[in-house]
Design an enzyme around this catalytic site. Structure first.
Site, mmCIF file in Angstrom:
data_model
loop_
_atom_site.group_PDB
_atom_site.id
_atom_site.type_symbol
_atom_site.label_atom_id
_atom_site.label_comp_id
_atom_site.label_asym_id
_atom_site.label_seq_id
_atom_site.Cartn_x
_atom_site.Cartn_y
_atom_site.Cartn_z
ATOM 1 N N GLU A 1 -6.010 -16.239 5.366
ATOM 2 C CA GLU A 1 -7.139 -16.932 5.990
ATOM 3 C C GLU A 1 -8.348 -16.877 5.080
ATOM 4 O O GLU A 1 -9.053 -17.866 4.887
ATOM 5 C CB GLU A 1 -7.481 -16.307 7.344
ATOM 6 C CG GLU A 1 -8.428 -17.158 8.194
ATOM 7 C CD GLU A 1 -9.909 -16.954 7.914
ATOM 8 O OE1 GLU A 1 -10.713 -17.793 8.336
ATOM 9 O OE2 GLU A 1 -10.277 -15.957 7.256
ATOM 10 N N ASP B 1 -5.289 -10.714 7.033
ATOM 11 C CA ASP B 1 -5.824 -10.381 5.713
ATOM 12 C C ASP B 1 -7.319 -10.065 5.802
ATOM 13 O O ASP B 1 -8.007 -10.469 6.741
ATOM 14 C CB ASP B 1 -5.566 -11.501 4.696
ATOM 15 C CG ASP B 1 -6.111 -12.861 5.112
ATOM 16 O OD1 ASP B 1 -6.024 -13.202 6.298
ATOM 17 O OD2 ASP B 1 -6.649 -13.579 4.235
#
Ligand SMILES: [Zn+2]
Length: 386
Positions: A137, A75
């Site tokens: 994350e 991400d």
């Protein structure tokens, strides 16, 4: 089997998927899974609860314990409101740099890890190599723990993990941990002239924020431990960055919402800080409910990052030092998934291409020299495992 791609070609593909944390990462995961399959590697997914995102892990080499994990997140942070010179979802080369969202944090490392795994499978290894690509994350490292558990249940346990967050290929063996809460206080509205009959959610929230201020003052006054002294500031901090509530100056506030975060030095456990905070909240809730039973404090935990504790004679550190020749000690102030790997009993270290200063910025870039240093590192790693 189709021809292998270069790390740079893999990076072009990864950046083309706008995997902002709030959105799905499945198109990227589909592509990586397909590419690895084309190279003869079967990857496994670990789905989130509503199957909108997945982590991906894969293995090359013999099915024995003691391997090396390359860990990255898929991400990226949003580009909303940022002024980009070129399309953030296309890798654009200029001035010796690769521009694009995530080139630095951390699709550059992801591309190198995927490249290395395909090479490892082709060349054959004595000691296994695994990759673990997570999601979420950037919004609290919440995707890593289930991914690590899934990886460990599928394959023999690895000895060490290299988390490729941007460190300019330096060996980073420590970082602070963290935890965060969204706090919602529900008070009881009365005209403010009748203050004792109501509960002001804002004024009750102020007590919890003052508790945080007191802890900060206490922590700052304490002598720092040896490991804490590596950090600036050398103590745990508590912080509120957002708050809202209330409807009028003369009504006790029915609602107050705020966020509370903890940045915890290695040697202290975020969990202990969370327990202390939750005990404080429980006491406050009772006091509020003694005035009005409807009053309440609701907590939502939204991030959780264990600290990375420098290891004495850590295997990850020894390997990375051997490969990079970097013998200095580095700690960083940002959190990573390394703390989760370490908490799972895997020797862990942060080492990846690029500079954290470029992460999350408009015109995020990775220097080509850094990408090449990352590739050279992977070549040495493959030779070491062969
Ligand atoms: Zn990152």
């Amino acid at each position: 089997m189709t021809n292998p791609l270069s790390a740079r070609q893999i990076l072009d593909q990864l950046v083309s998927f706008p995997t902002v944390s709030r959105d799905t990462n499945l198109p990227l995961v589909d592509w990586v899974e397909g590419y690895l399959a084309s190279q003869g590697i079967t990857a496994h997914r670990h789905w989130n609860e509503d199957r909108t995102k997945a982590g991906l892990f894969a293995h090359a080499g013999p099915l024995v314990p003691g391997g090396v994990i390359l860990s990255g997140h898929t991400d990226v942070v949003p580009v909303d409101g940022q002024a980009w010179t070129s399309d953030p979802w296309v890798v654009t080369e200029r001035d010796g740099r690769l521009y694009g969202r995530g080139t630095c944090d951390m699709k550059g490392f992801d591309a190198l890890a995927i490249w290395a795994l395909a090479e490892a499978h082709r060349r054959g290894l004595r000691r296994p190599l695994q990759i673990a690509l997570s999601y979420d994350e950037e919004i609290g490292c919440m995707g890593a723990p289930p991914l690590i558990a899934a990886l460990q249940s599928e394959y023999p346990k690895a000895a060490l993990a290299i988390i490729g967050e941007p460190s300019r290929m330096k060996a980073v063996n420590g970082h602070k941990g963290g935890a965060g809460y969204r706090v919602h206080l529900r008070g009881f509205e009365v005209h403010s002239s009748l203050l004792p009959q109501g509960v002001s959610a804002i004024m009750e929230a102020a007590r919890l924020i003052m508790w945080a201020n007191d802890r900060n003052a206490e922590n700052a006054a304490k002598p720092a431990s040896a490991v804490a002294a590596l950090f600036d500031p050398p103590f745990t901090t508590l912080h509120t960055g957002m708050i809202s509530g209330g409807t009028a100056h003369n009504i006790t506030a029915a609602d107050c919402r705020y966020v509370m975060e903890f940045r915890v030095v290695p040697g202290e456990a975020p969990e202990d800080w969370c327990q202390a905070f939750e005990a404080e909240v429980a006491a406050l809730r009772s006091a509020m409910q003694a005035v009005r039973p409807e009053a309440d404090v609701v907590l939502e935990r939204f991030f959780d990052v264990p600290p990375l504790v420098p290891e004495a004679d850590g295997e990850a550190e020894a390997l990375v030092r051997r490969l990079t020749g970097d013998n200095a000690t580095h700690v960083v102030s940002y959190g990573t998934e390394a703390g989760h790997f370490q908490a799972a009993g895997i020797s862990s270290l942060v080492c990846g291409p690029g500079d954290i200063a470029q992460a999350h910025q408009a015109d995020e870039y990775l220097e080509i020299a850094e990408f090449q240093a990352g590739q050279a590192f992977m070549e040495k790693l493959l030779a070491d495992l062969a």
